[in-house]
Design a protein around this motif. Structure first.
Motif, PDB file in Angstrom:
ATOM      1  N   UNK A  82     -15.412  24.097  -4.740  1.00 56.11           N
ATOM      2  CA  UNK A  82     -14.519  23.206  -5.485  1.00 56.11           C
ATOM      3  C   UNK A  82     -14.028  22.005  -4.699  1.00 56.11           C
ATOM      4  N   UNK A  83     -14.315  21.963  -3.414  1.00 61.84           N
ATOM      5  CA  UNK A  83     -13.881  20.808  -2.630  1.00 61.84           C
ATOM      6  C   UNK A  83     -14.726  19.582  -2.982  1.00 61.84           C
ATOM      7  N   UNK A  84     -14.162  18.429  -2.719  1.00 61.07           N
ATOM      8  CA  UNK A  84     -14.801  17.165  -3.091  1.00 61.07           C
ATOM      9  C   UNK A  84     -15.147  16.389  -1.832  1.00 61.07           C
ATOM     10  N   UNK A  85     -16.352  15.828  -1.815  1.00 62.00           N
ATOM     11  CA  UNK A  85     -16.776  14.956  -0.732  1.00 62.00           C
ATOM     12  C   UNK A  85     -17.253  13.626  -1.315  1.00 62.00           C
ATOM     13  N   UNK A  86     -17.225  12.617  -0.452  1.00 62.43           N
ATOM     14  CA  UNK A  86     -17.755  11.312  -0.827  1.00 62.43           C
ATOM     15  C   UNK A  86     -19.094  11.109  -0.121  1.00 62.43           C
ATOM     16  N   UNK A  87     -20.090  10.633  -0.861  1.00 68.52           N
ATOM     17  CA  UNK A  87     -21.392  10.337  -0.275  1.00 68.52           C
ATOM     18  C   UNK A  87     -21.809   8.935  -0.692  1.00 68.52           C
ATOM     19  N   UNK A  88     -22.671   8.361   0.151  1.00 72.47           N
ATOM     20  CA  UNK A  88     -23.261   7.070  -0.187  1.00 72.47           C
ATOM     21  C   UNK A  88     -24.777   7.266  -0.234  1.00 72.47           C
ATOM     22  N   UNK A  89     -25.387   6.905  -1.346  1.00 78.88           N
ATOM     23  CA  UNK A  89     -26.811   7.113  -1.550  1.00 78.88           C
ATOM     24  C   UNK A  89     -27.512   5.758  -1.644  1.00 78.88           C
ATOM     25  N   UNK A  90     -28.588   5.650  -0.827  1.00 79.69           N
ATOM     26  CA  UNK A  90     -29.491   4.502  -0.878  1.00 79.69           C
ATOM     27  C   UNK A  90     -30.860   5.014  -1.321  1.00 79.69           C
ATOM     28  N   UNK A  91     -31.573   4.252  -2.123  1.00 82.92           N
ATOM     29  CA  UNK A  91     -32.922   4.645  -2.528  1.00 82.92           C
ATOM     30  C   UNK A  91     -33.720   3.418  -2.943  1.00 82.92           C
ATOM     31  N   UNK A  92     -35.023   3.494  -2.637  1.00 85.95           N
ATOM     32  CA  UNK A  92     -35.935   2.429  -3.047  1.00 85.95           C
ATOM     33  C   UNK A  92     -37.204   3.047  -3.632  1.00 85.95           C
ATOM     34  N   UNK A  93     -37.858   2.287  -4.451  1.00 87.01           N
ATOM     35  CA  UNK A  93     -39.081   2.731  -5.118  1.00 87.01           C
ATOM     36  C   UNK A  93     -40.265   2.630  -4.146  1.00 87.01           C
ATOM     37  N   UNK A  94     -41.041   3.748  -3.992  1.00 89.28           N
ATOM     38  CA  UNK A  94     -42.207   3.770  -3.104  1.00 89.28           C
ATOM     39  C   UNK A  94     -43.353   4.504  -3.812  1.00 89.28           C
ATOM     40  N   UNK A  95     -44.490   4.549  -3.145  1.00 89.29           N
ATOM     41  CA  UNK A  95     -45.598   5.402  -3.605  1.00 89.29           C
ATOM     42  C   UNK A  95     -45.811   6.501  -2.567  1.00 89.29           C
ATOM     43  N   UNK A  96     -45.867   7.749  -3.040  1.00 92.41           N
ATOM     44  CA  UNK A  96     -46.055   8.880  -2.146  1.00 92.41           C
ATOM     45  C   UNK A  96     -47.484   8.913  -1.650  1.00 92.41           C
ATOM     46  N   UNK A  97     -47.800   9.902  -0.801  1.00 94.64           N
ATOM     47  CA  UNK A  97     -49.152  10.010  -0.241  1.00 94.64           C
ATOM     48  C   UNK A  97     -50.205  10.210  -1.314  1.00 94.64           C
ATOM     49  N   UNK A  98     -49.825  10.869  -2.389  1.00 97.58           N
ATOM     50  CA  UNK A  98     -50.778  11.059  -3.481  1.00 97.58           C
ATOM     51  C   UNK A  98     -50.741   9.918  -4.479  1.00 97.58           C
ATOM     52  N   UNK A  99     -50.091   8.792  -4.058  1.00 93.72           N
ATOM     53  CA  UNK A  99     -50.041   7.576  -4.855  1.00 93.72           C
ATOM     54  C   UNK A  99     -49.174   7.691  -6.103  1.00 93.72           C
ATOM     55  N   UNK A 100     -48.375   8.753  -6.168  1.00 90.67           N
ATOM     56  CA  UNK A 100     -47.419   8.849  -7.262  1.00 90.67           C
ATOM     57  C   UNK A 100     -46.188   7.991  -6.930  1.00 90.67           C
TER      58      UNK A 100
END
Length: 850
Positions: A257-275
């Motif tokens: 029940x405790x609360x934490x703060x997070x910061x999320x960064x993400x970018x669009x890529x292609x995986x090894x299987x080209x997905x």
């Protein structure tokens, strides 16, 4: 033997970088050794590593020894050869025949070794087979051994790459753990997350498996705080669609029940299987958010405080000075400078011509020693207006043992300083004139006396009293008196150096302290006299009192001091004594203190005390001097006051009237004289049974202008029951011309009752004929000063003739006073004067002798 090759640092570095030496047995290497022994048909096979001191067997078959010294290592010759090293019979080979491994157990007789050459060309060891009997190795066996050696090298390389990968992975995990940053990858086809170990830690879940399972997107989003879920989903969708990379701070809810703060960064890529996939990071920022919140709270609080807060770098303290890195809103409000105008500048731009240099030096010295300091400085606003700032400056060390910044809290204390100045003004300066008051004068005089005593210097105190000031106050009002005092203060200051002191001692008394006179007493007295005469001369110019030109004269007393051990009170007393001597000598003069003067003043002080008791004790009496016409017939008398002093006998007005004039007793004495004269006239009337000649009573200016004079006079006439036409009031010119409208109104009222008026001492004042024409007077008296020398002084005779002619034109009676002989009377009669008073007609006598 080429030991240089064996001890080559690069070769040894390559060997140690593989982390193979002294490691536990590994199945791959053991299998290679067994297969080599089987291939060669030998009882012994090894995978040998050679360092600078020994040969160590990573794998061995048919050999009990784990290692041997380098001198016993046949494999040493293998790593120094360019290819396969073969010994078919060790006993016949002089290089190895004496080797303990040949001569003793395990009694090696045949050897074939292939060097383990790494990609960088360095040989780290050998793959070797050994037999206990002499033999020849077939070429197919040797080729097989070469292939096996290549397999060993390849495995070692792969093993090394795996180790490096594991090391990098471990380092990445440690870096993520230390930075509290996890990583993830979202497969946009399967909508599943691959999550790093640190993400589990951040989300409060520990996953012990080396390969974390794939987590559905919905499961991952279950941890997002409900209030932040929509914004997180929008951020994911924007990143997935390529609108913008994901960058969001949000809350997550842990299982407890405790609360934490997070910061999320993400970018669009292609995986090894080209997905398509989103590669992202999760940064645990709860502590940062809390610090940020505290910082924002602190900044908000600092913004809202009324005190100015400024933060500067700690150096350089010398020019151009430390730079400002922060100011709050109060700074902008106080100084008028915007924040962007001052950041990066030195605070010295707040200084100005009034800023105290000595205080700046004190503050700078404290800061150089990294000490907190408090100060009060004059700073200046953007518009150049000075203000007082109370400063508290403290050094601050940010992640350092030495101060990196200074924080200054400043409070605008201008109002307090003004109040302190005002209080000081009240305590040490006169509120009306702005001059030092009695207290400050006494302090400065005490200091001057100490300096004079210590250094044998001379100085002087000038005690100045305005002549007839009380008359001005009573006749024209205290507001006019205040104006005159202010003008006198200004005029006195023009004649005195700044090193000396002009003080208002009280009332109409001023004191000048001279501290820079000549050490010689005679010269000091001369300097004081010159200044005193300048002041007397300056007072000859009338003062403009609210449009009225008022003539005012001073009486000045001077007391010198030149090293005599005497106190301030005594010096002032001496100057005061000298001032009263100047008054007694006719006023508008200057006198120096001497010891004989003190005796006279003591007598005068005693007389003043006696005078205050005399009215109550009934010691005053009236004498009456006859007034006659041309035929010698008495037409009236003048009431003249005398003081029957219990110890000094009968005193005339010249000996005590000044005491009455310098106090309010003149009004009380005047009322008594008027009442006593009216009662005496009533008594004479009753005894004669008919009206008797009139009686003249002198009225002072203060008595006449007193608010109660008119009703008191009427009450006296009523109480005595006398004919008002028998009363004649004698007024001086100064009495009549002050407050002319009020004067005429009072005279008209009394005239309506029958009271008559005589203008006394005519010719000695400064009134104009316009006043004489306007005033409702009945008679003019020629002053005795013109009569005294009328027989020998043509000017006096001309004046008396002019006065008589003027009065005849105006229809006024003329009475000459001070006539002492018949020749004076005859000349005045010839000029047209009809009424006379003087010793020739009779001296003033008690009523019973008249």
């Amino acid at each position: 033997m080429n030991h240089a090759l064996v001890n080559d640092p690069d070769r040894l570095g390559t060997l140690r970088a593989l982390h193979l030496l002294d490691t536990p047995a590994e199945s791959f290497f053991d299998e290679i050794a067994r297969f080599a022994a089987h291939l060669a048909g030998t009882p012994i096979a090894t995978v040998t590593l050679i360092d600078e001191q020994r040969q160590w067997f990573k794998a061995r078959v048919g050999l009990e020894l784990p290692e041997t010294p380098l001198a016993m290592a046949i494999c040493l010759y293998t790593i120094m050869s360019s290819g396969i090293y073969v010994v078919e019979d060790t006993m016949k080979d002089p290089t190895h025949s004496s080797n303990p491994l040949v001569t003793g157990s395990p009694y090696l007789r045949a050897y074939a070794g292939v060097p383990l050459r790494m990609e960088n060309g360095h040989v780290i060891g050998a793959l070797a087979v050994m037999d206990t009997r002499p033999r020849r190795f077939r070429s197919s066996v040797l080729e097989g051994l070469v292939m096996l050696a290549q397999q060993v090298v390849m495995h070692i390389t792969l093993r090394q790459q795996k180790l490096e990968l594991e090391l990098q992975t471990r380092r990445l995990r440690e870096a993520q753990r230390i930075a509290d940053i996890g990583s993830w990858e979202l497969d946009l086809t399967t909508h599943t997350f691959q999550i790093s170990e640190q993400v589990y830690r951040i989300y409060g879940v520990w996953h012990a498996e080396p390969q974390a399972p794939l987590i559905p997107l919905d499961r991952y989003l279950d941890y997002v705080h409900p209030d932040d879920l929509a914004s997180v989903q929008r951020a994911l969708e924007d990143a997935r669609s390529g609108v913008r990379p994901m960058d969001i701070v949000h809350r997550i809810v842990l299982a407890d029940g405790s609360v934490r703060h997070v910061r999320q960064h993400a970018e669009l890529i292609r995986s090894l299987d080209q997905h398509l996939a989103l590669a992202g990071t999760v940064h645990h920022v709860t502590e940062l958010i809390e610090k940020q919140a505290k910082r924002e709270l602190l900044e908000e609080c600092i913004e809202r405080v009324s005190d100015t807060v400024m933060i500067t770098e700690a150096s350089p303290l010398d020019e151009p000075g430390p730079r400002i890195v922060f100011v709050n809103k109060a700074f902008e409000n106080t100084t008028g400078y915007r924040r962007d105008e001052v950041l990066g500048r030195s605070p010295r731009f707040l200084q100005g011509p009034g800023t105290q240099r000595c205080e700046l030096d004190r503050v700078g010295n404290a800061l150089r020693h990294c000490l907190p300091v408090q100060s009060e400085l004059i700073n200046y606003t953007k518009r150049g207006k000075p203000f007082w700032a109370q400063l508290d400056i403290a050094p601050v060390a940010v992640r350092s043992e030495t101060p990196t910044h200074f924080v200054s809290v400043q409070r605008d204390v201008t109002r307090r300083k003004e109040d302190e100045h005002y209080i000081r003004q009240l305590a040490f300066y006169d509120a009306l004139t702005g001059l030092p008051n009695r207290r400050l004068l006494m302090d400065r005089l005490a200091h001057a006396l100490q300096i004079a005593l210590r250094h044998a210097q001379s100085g002087a105190v000038m005690f100045i009293d305005l002549d007839n000031f009380k008359t001005l106050n009573d006749t024209m009002g205290h507001d006019k008196g205040d104006i005159l005092l202010t003008l006198v203060a200004q005029r006195l200051q023009r004649f005195v150096r700044k090193s000396n002191t002009v003080a208002r001692f009280g009332g109409d008394e001023f004191v000048i302290l001279l501290e820079d006179l000549d050490p010689q007493s005679d010269m000091a007295a001369t300097q004081a006299r010159i200044l005193g005469e300048k002041i007397l001369g300056a007072f000859q110019v009338p003062f403009d009192v609210a449009g009225y030109r008022h003539s005012c004269t001073p009486s000045i007393g001077v007391a010198l001091f030149n090293g005599e051990p005497v106190g301030p009170d005594e010096i002032l007393k001496r100057a005061d004594v000298a001032m009263y001597e100047a008054k007694a000598s006719g006023r508008n003069g200057l006198r120096f203190f001497d010891k004989g003067m003190q005796c006279r003043v003591n007598k005068r002080a005693a007389l003043d005390r006696d005078f205050r008791k005399a009215l109550q004790a009934g010691e005053f009496v009236l004498h009456y001097q006859p007034q006659v016409d041309q035929s010698g017939q008495m037409i009236g008398v003048e009431a003249l006051v005398r003081w029957r002093h219990p110890h000094r006998g009968l005193l005339y007005p010249s000996e005590f009237m000044w005491i009455a004039e310098d106090s309010n007793l003149i009004v009380e004495l005047g009322d008594w004289v008027l009442g006593q004269a009216c009662r005496q006239m009533a008594l004479w009337q009753r005894r004669a049974g008919r009206p008797v000649p009139g009686i003249s009573v002198n009225v002072s200016a203060r008595q006449f202008h007193h608010p109660e004079f008119l009703p008191r006079t009427i009450d006296v006439l009523r109480a005595a029951g006398v004919d008002p036409r028998s009363l004649k009031l004698e007024l001086t010119e100064s009495t009549l011309v002050d407050r002319i409208d009020d004067t005429v109104a009072k005279m008209d009222t009394l005239k309506s009752w029958g009271v008559r008026f005589s203008l006394d001492d005519f010719g000695t004042g400064y009134s104009s004929l316009a006043y004489l024409k306007r005033l409702p007077i009945d008679e003019v008296k020629i002053d005795r000063s013109f009569i005294q020398d009328i027989l020998c002084n043509q000017d006096d005779a001309a004046i008396s003739q002019t006065i008589i002619s003027l009065c005849q034109i105006l229809g006024l009676n003329v009475m000459a006073e001070g006539i002492e002989n018949e020749s004076q009377r005859d000349l005045l009669a010839k000029q047209g004067c009809k009424y006379y008073q003087g010793y020739l007609m009779g001296r003033p006598v008690p009523p019973e002798l008249l």
